[in-house]
Write an enzyme that holds these catalytic residues in place. Structure first.
Site, PDB file in Angstrom:
ATOM      1  N   GLY A  29       0.743  -1.185  -0.151  1.00  0.00           N
ATOM      2  CA  GLY A  29      -0.029   0.073   0.025  1.00  0.00           C
ATOM      3  C   GLY A  29       0.700   1.256   0.038  1.00  0.00           C
ATOM      4  O   GLY A  29       0.616   2.307   0.744  1.00  0.00           O
ATOM      5  N   ASP A  71       1.346  -2.003  -4.579  1.00  0.00           N
ATOM      6  CA  ASP A  71      -0.069  -1.161  -4.676  1.00  0.00           C
ATOM      7  C   ASP A  71      -0.797  -1.703  -5.857  1.00  0.00           C
ATOM      8  O   ASP A  71      -0.216  -2.241  -6.725  1.00  0.00           O
ATOM      9  CB  ASP A  71       0.156   0.251  -4.517  1.00  0.00           C
ATOM     10  N   ASP A 125      -3.000  -6.915  -5.976  1.00  0.00           N
ATOM     11  CA  ASP A 125      -3.777  -6.994  -4.956  1.00  0.00           C
ATOM     12  C   ASP A 125      -3.456  -7.730  -3.473  1.00  0.00           C
ATOM     13  O   ASP A 125      -3.080  -8.893  -3.698  1.00  0.00           O
ATOM     14  CB  ASP A 125      -4.883  -7.651  -5.582  1.00  0.00           C
ATOM     15  N   MET A 126      -3.139  -7.081  -2.640  1.00  0.00           N
ATOM     16  CA  MET A 126      -2.453  -7.401  -1.251  1.00  0.00           C
ATOM     17  C   MET A 126      -3.463  -8.710  -0.907  1.00  0.00           C
ATOM     18  O   MET A 126      -3.100  -9.339  -0.017  1.00  0.00           O
ATOM     19  CB  MET A 126      -2.341  -6.375  -0.504  1.00  0.00           C
ATOM     20  N   HIS A 161      -6.160  -0.288   9.503  1.00  0.00           N
ATOM     21  CA  HIS A 161      -7.041   0.270  10.820  1.00  0.00           C
ATOM     22  C   HIS A 161      -8.579   0.394  10.377  1.00  0.00           C
ATOM     23  O   HIS A 161      -9.119   0.345  11.163  1.00  0.00           O
ATOM     24  CB  HIS A 161      -6.370   1.560  11.474  1.00  0.00           C
TER      25      HIS A 161
END
Length: 360
Positions: A202, A225, A242-243, A261
């Site tokens: 990211g 990313d 895509d993580m 988060h």
């Protein structure tokens, strides 16, 4: 209610003042917003020395009359009380305004500027969901979110139709990450020791990876990313993907605050499992480095009360805007365990945020 003695009467007056203070606390936020809109930090900075009230009003291009002088004087007075400016004697008759360390982060051209953050969070669009909290709590619809009640769409769908918000959000992430990473490199370099390759998941356009690579010359950093995010970025250090599906193999992975988060536990576990697949075991130096907020336990820790209050405010913000929460140590431990990690280490860093090393 009866007051048994004079001490109780005085105590009630203190309590009343406490309630009034919380009731009017939004005035602090709005005063800060006014100062930024008027460009006061930049004007004082450009002046190069303590700036008198009259000079400040002249520079604001507003009528230099009694009304304007009184308004700016009162605005500056509350901002001085809040620590945003200092006041010093200029001559026998006048005092002048100076920047503080706080207001230095409110300069528009400052690389670590907090101006985009203040402007976004104090925009009416982001304040309105707080007025929908009561309606949301009483609702039987578990899938609803206060932001959606206020605006008809969840935050991220709303953002897609508001390109200005997306640009602001990207700028906020970049400025915040630069500040945190700069402190981390200066004070916690040991977190990166022994690593030859780091993947910034990211990582956006790669600003943070460049700072790390420049400061720690022996480190190679890959920015990972979504393809459309890194489109146009130069260099082989950018990898699109895509993580949730895969993460490039590496010694260690960096997950900054904006990655985990605001996601659900299940989404976080999926990301962490992909991280675990991409790194070697602990004995070979593999780890995930997370920079995120760890909600303090006030009953167990003697922390900074102001930072604790800010964490609670962030938690309420998360509730109103994305129906998520700031996680404490116990919440994080459960995530790491469910994702298959064996150990972790939390390093309190900035009061609000911590460095979390997670080991497979």
């Amino acid at each position: 209610m009866t007051f048994p003695n004079d001490n109780m009467t005085r105590e009630m007056l203190v309590v009343e003042a406490h309630i009034w203070n919380h009731t009017f606390n939004y005035i602090n936020s709005m005063s800060l917003k006014r100062a930024i809109q008027l460009g006061i930090p930049d004007i004082i900075h450009s002046h190069g020395r303590a700036m008198t009230l009259s000079n400040l009003v002249d520079a604001l291009s507003i009528n230099n009359n009694a009304k304007s002088l009184d308004y700016i004087f009162r605005l500056m007075r509350i901002l001085i009380h809040g620590g945003f400016f200092n006041q010093t004697r200029v001559n026998d008759k006048e005092e002048g305004y100076l920047l503080t360390l706080v207001s230095c982060l409110l300069l528009k051209d400052e690389p670590l500027s907090q101006v985009p953050f203040v402007q976004m969070e104090l925009d009416k669009k982001f304040i309105d969901p707080c007025h929908s909290l009561s309606k949301w709590i009483k609702s039987d619809d578990d899938s609803s979110i206060p932001f959606e009640i206020a605006h008809g769409k969840p935050l991220f769908e709303y953002d897609e139709r508001q390109p200005n918000i997306n640009r602001q959000f990207i700028e906020i992430m970049a400025n915040d990450s630069l500040l945190v990473i700069s402190v981390m490199i200066k004070n916690y370099r040991e977190v990166f020791e022994g690593l030859k390759l780091l993947v910034d998941v990211g990582g956006g356009t790669g600003i943070v990876a460049k700072v790390i690579a420049d400061a720690l010359l022996e480190k190679n950093c890959i920015v990972f990313d979504l393809p459309h995010v890194i489109e146009g970025c130069e260099g082989s250090c950018h990898v699109g993907g895509d993580m949730f599906k895969f993460i490039p193999s590496t010694d260690a992975i960096l997950l900054r605050q904006w990655v985990l988060h605001d996601r659900s536990d299940e989404e976080c576990i999926k990301i962490l499992k992909k991280c675990k697949e991409a790194i070697p075991n602990k004995e070979k130096g593999g780890k995930v480095i997370i920079i995120d907020m760890v909600l303090m336990d006030r009953n167990l820790e003697k922390g900074d009360d102001k930072s604790y209050e800010t964490q609670l405010l962030c938690d309420m913000f998360m509730m109103a805007h994305v129906s998520r929460k700031e996680r404490n140590k116990q919440d994080l431990a459960k995530l790491f365990s469910r994702a298959g990690f064996r150990d972790y280490n939390i390093i309190p860093m900035l009061g609000l945020r911590s460095i979390i090393e997670v080991f497979p």
